[in-house]
Write a protein that holds these residues in place. Structure first.
Motif, PDB file in Angstrom:
ATOM      1  N   ALA A 105      -8.264  17.896  43.880  1.00  0.00           N
ATOM      2  CA  ALA A 105      -9.297  16.698  43.125  1.00  0.00           C
ATOM      3  C   ALA A 105      -9.980  17.209  42.241  1.00  0.00           C
ATOM      4  O   ALA A 105     -10.671  16.422  41.530  1.00  0.00           O
ATOM      5  N   GLY A 106     -10.158  18.355  41.985  1.00  0.00           N
ATOM      6  CA  GLY A 106     -10.992  19.059  40.920  1.00  0.00           C
ATOM      7  C   GLY A 106     -10.363  18.950  39.260  1.00  0.00           C
ATOM      8  O   GLY A 106      -9.159  18.362  39.196  1.00  0.00           O
ATOM      9  N   ALA A 107     -11.011  19.483  38.526  1.00  0.00           N
ATOM     10  CA  ALA A 107     -10.753  19.517  37.079  1.00  0.00           C
ATOM     11  C   ALA A 107      -9.614  20.893  36.983  1.00  0.00           C
ATOM     12  O   ALA A 107     -10.301  21.911  36.649  1.00  0.00           O
ATOM     13  N   ASP A 108      -8.530  20.783  37.288  1.00  0.00           N
ATOM     14  CA  ASP A 108      -7.613  21.944  37.130  1.00  0.00           C
ATOM     15  C   ASP A 108      -6.928  22.048  35.818  1.00  0.00           C
ATOM     16  O   ASP A 108      -7.010  21.289  34.678  1.00  0.00           O
ATOM     17  N   TYR A 109      -6.571  23.423  35.666  1.00  0.00           N
ATOM     18  CA  TYR A 109      -6.037  24.006  34.390  1.00  0.00           C
ATOM     19  C   TYR A 109      -4.639  24.487  35.003  1.00  0.00           C
ATOM     20  O   TYR A 109      -4.720  25.373  35.538  1.00  0.00           O
ATOM     21  N   PHE A 110      -3.472  23.752  34.370  1.00  0.00           N
ATOM     22  CA  PHE A 110      -2.192  24.221  34.820  1.00  0.00           C
ATOM     23  C   PHE A 110      -1.453  24.705  33.749  1.00  0.00           C
ATOM     24  O   PHE A 110      -1.153  23.569  32.775  1.00  0.00           O
ATOM     25  N   SER A 111      -1.044  25.779  33.380  1.00  0.00           N
ATOM     26  CA  SER A 111      -0.033  26.201  32.374  1.00  0.00           C
ATOM     27  C   SER A 111       1.176  27.056  32.828  1.00  0.00           C
ATOM     28  O   SER A 111       1.158  27.961  33.457  1.00  0.00           O
ATOM     29  N   ALA A 112       2.348  26.495  32.209  1.00  0.00           N
ATOM     30  CA  ALA A 112       3.482  27.006  32.672  1.00  0.00           C
ATOM     31  C   ALA A 112       4.335  27.301  31.674  1.00  0.00           C
ATOM     32  O   ALA A 112       4.855  26.377  30.745  1.00  0.00           O
ATOM     33  N   PHE A 113       4.446  28.763  31.105  1.00  0.00           N
ATOM     34  CA  PHE A 113       5.350  29.022  30.096  1.00  0.00           C
ATOM     35  C   PHE A 113       6.994  29.076  30.748  1.00  0.00           C
ATOM     36  O   PHE A 113       7.913  29.009  30.028  1.00  0.00           O
ATOM     37  N   GLY A 114       6.846  29.140  32.001  1.00  0.00           N
ATOM     38  CA  GLY A 114       8.279  29.042  32.674  1.00  0.00           C
ATOM     39  C   GLY A 114       8.743  27.629  33.103  1.00  0.00           C
ATOM     40  O   GLY A 114       7.985  26.729  32.626  1.00  0.00           O
ATOM     41  N   ASP A 115       9.530  27.488  33.611  1.00  0.00           N
ATOM     42  CA  ASP A 115       9.951  25.863  34.168  1.00  0.00           C
ATOM     43  C   ASP A 115       9.252  25.461  35.255  1.00  0.00           C
ATOM     44  O   ASP A 115       9.277  26.063  36.166  1.00  0.00           O
ATOM     45  N   VAL A 116       9.001  24.190  35.454  1.00  0.00           N
ATOM     46  CA  VAL A 116       8.645  23.362  36.632  1.00  0.00           C
ATOM     47  C   VAL A 116       9.874  22.399  36.818  1.00  0.00           C
ATOM     48  O   VAL A 116      10.041  21.130  36.094  1.00  0.00           O
ATOM     49  N   ALA A 117      10.740  22.766  37.864  1.00  0.00           N
ATOM     50  CA  ALA A 117      11.856  21.979  38.103  1.00  0.00           C
ATOM     51  C   ALA A 117      11.641  20.918  39.040  1.00  0.00           C
ATOM     52  O   ALA A 117      12.793  20.451  39.833  1.00  0.00           O
ATOM     53  N   GLY A 118      10.618  20.451  39.346  1.00  0.00           N
ATOM     54  CA  GLY A 118      10.428  19.454  40.588  1.00  0.00           C
ATOM     55  C   GLY A 118       9.217  18.483  39.793  1.00  0.00           C
ATOM     56  O   GLY A 118       8.538  18.786  38.900  1.00  0.00           O
ATOM     57  N   ASN A 119       8.861  17.615  41.037  1.00  0.00           N
ATOM     58  CA  ASN A 119       7.855  16.638  40.566  1.00  0.00           C
ATOM     59  C   ASN A 119       6.452  17.389  40.598  1.00  0.00           C
ATOM     60  O   ASN A 119       6.067  18.306  40.959  1.00  0.00           O
ATOM     61  N   LEU A 120       5.366  16.763  39.641  1.00  0.00           N
ATOM     62  CA  LEU A 120       4.224  17.249  39.388  1.00  0.00           C
ATOM     63  C   LEU A 120       3.150  15.961  39.829  1.00  0.00           C
ATOM     64  O   LEU A 120       3.345  15.076  38.912  1.00  0.00           O
ATOM     65  N   VAL A 121       2.239  16.363  40.464  1.00  0.00           N
ATOM     66  CA  VAL A 121       1.285  15.408  40.905  1.00  0.00           C
ATOM     67  C   VAL A 121      -0.138  16.103  40.243  1.00  0.00           C
ATOM     68  O   VAL A 121      -0.683  16.903  40.872  1.00  0.00           O
ATOM     69  N   ALA A 122      -0.636  15.189  39.367  1.00  0.00           N
ATOM     70  CA  ALA A 122      -1.924  15.833  38.823  1.00  0.00           C
ATOM     71  C   ALA A 122      -3.110  15.727  39.562  1.00  0.00           C
ATOM     72  O   ALA A 122      -4.001  16.711  39.699  1.00  0.00           O
ATOM     73  N   GLY A 123      -3.298  14.810  40.464  1.00  0.00           N
ATOM     74  CA  GLY A 123      -4.366  14.536  41.364  1.00  0.00           C
ATOM     75  C   GLY A 123      -5.575  14.167  40.505  1.00  0.00           C
ATOM     76  O   GLY A 123      -5.518  13.658  39.432  1.00  0.00           O
ATOM     77  N   GLY A 124      -6.640  14.162  41.271  1.00  0.00           N
ATOM     78  CA  GLY A 124      -7.847  13.742  40.531  1.00  0.00           C
ATOM     79  C   GLY A 124      -8.622  14.701  39.588  1.00  0.00           C
ATOM     80  O   GLY A 124      -8.146  15.666  39.566  1.00  0.00           O
ATOM     81  N   GLY A 125      -9.472  14.140  38.847  1.00  0.00           N
ATOM     82  CA  GLY A 125      -9.970  15.217  37.968  1.00  0.00           C
ATOM     83  C   GLY A 125      -9.540  15.135  36.501  1.00  0.00           C
ATOM     84  O   GLY A 125      -8.457  14.593  36.464  1.00  0.00           O
TER      85      GLY A 125
END
Length: 226
Positions: A147-167
């Motif tokens: 729910a917060g203001a998140d910081y997500f950084s991926a130099f590798g692979d994300v190979a599935g669904n990503l849900v951003a959430g609130g914030g």
């Protein structure tokens, strides 16, 4: 208090103070449960990566306090993943050289989660304004931001669904590769926020949803049907 775990399948409970909990071997991790309780605890597991138990991986629960959980060299367990649960408090969770059988749950608090190498099965950051860095590692299944203001950084692979959430989340992905995967920043479902989303390579038939909020979305390379 210093605690050394030397046998598999044990339930280890820490104290209300700052504990240092160490697994003595990779075998000791098989099927073990750690409940660290309150206090700023340090929990360390370095596994050889060869011995896999039919009872599955360990369950490490930081619970209260600003805990530091570090695991490396975990195998892909044959019966259940290794569960790393930060719990309440601003925790630091670091995973390196894992073979995929790890599920990370940050819990409440402003957590720092680092996947330095290898891969994790799933990642749920929980509440708070969290920072997640995926270096050369990858996420196999799914990412859920809280729910917060998140910081997500991926130099590798994300190979599935990503849900951003609130914030108001900041999401930077070098590659969102899985065909048909969904990056969902739809505020009607996930609480809104002015999200900033940047994707280097968007996989074939992958989808980005930015409904609601003043979202900024940029994609460098788009796969077929995306």
């Amino acid at each position: 208090m210093a605690i050394l775990i030397t046998s598999p399948g044990l339930v280890t409970t820490g104290t209300e103070g700052a504990d240092e909990i160490l697994f003595g071997s990779s075998v000791a991790a098989n099927g073990s449960v750690v409940n660290a309780l309150a206090g700023n605890d340090t929990i360390t597991l370095t596994a050889a990566g060869a011995t896999i138990s039919s009872v599955g991986g360990p369950s490490i629960n930081g619970m209260g306090g600003a805990d530091v959980i570090s695991v490396s060299g975990l195998p892909d367990f044959s019966a259940g993943v290794a569960a790393l649960n930060g719990g309440a408090g601003g925790d630091t969770i670091t995973v390196s050289n894992a073979s995929g059988g790890v599920a990370v749950n940050g819990g409440d608090g402003n957590d720092l989660i680092n996947v330095l190498s290898g891969s994790v099965e799933s990642l749920n950051v929980g509440g708070g304004s969290d920072t997640v860095n995926i270096a050369t590692g990858s996420v196999v299944s799914a990412v859920t931001l809280g729910a917060g203001a998140d910081y997500f950084s991926a130099f590798g692979d994300v190979a599935g669904n990503l849900v951003a959430g609130g914030g108001a989340d900041t999401i930077t992905l070098a590659s969102f590769s899985k065909s048909g995967a969904i990056l969902n920043a739809d505020s009607s479902a996930n609480g809104g926020g002015a999200d900033s989303i940047s994707v280097g390579i968007l996989g074939a038939n992958a989808d980005i949803k930015g409904k609601g909020g003043s979202d900024t979305i940029s994609v460098t390379t788009i796969g077929s049907g995306a």
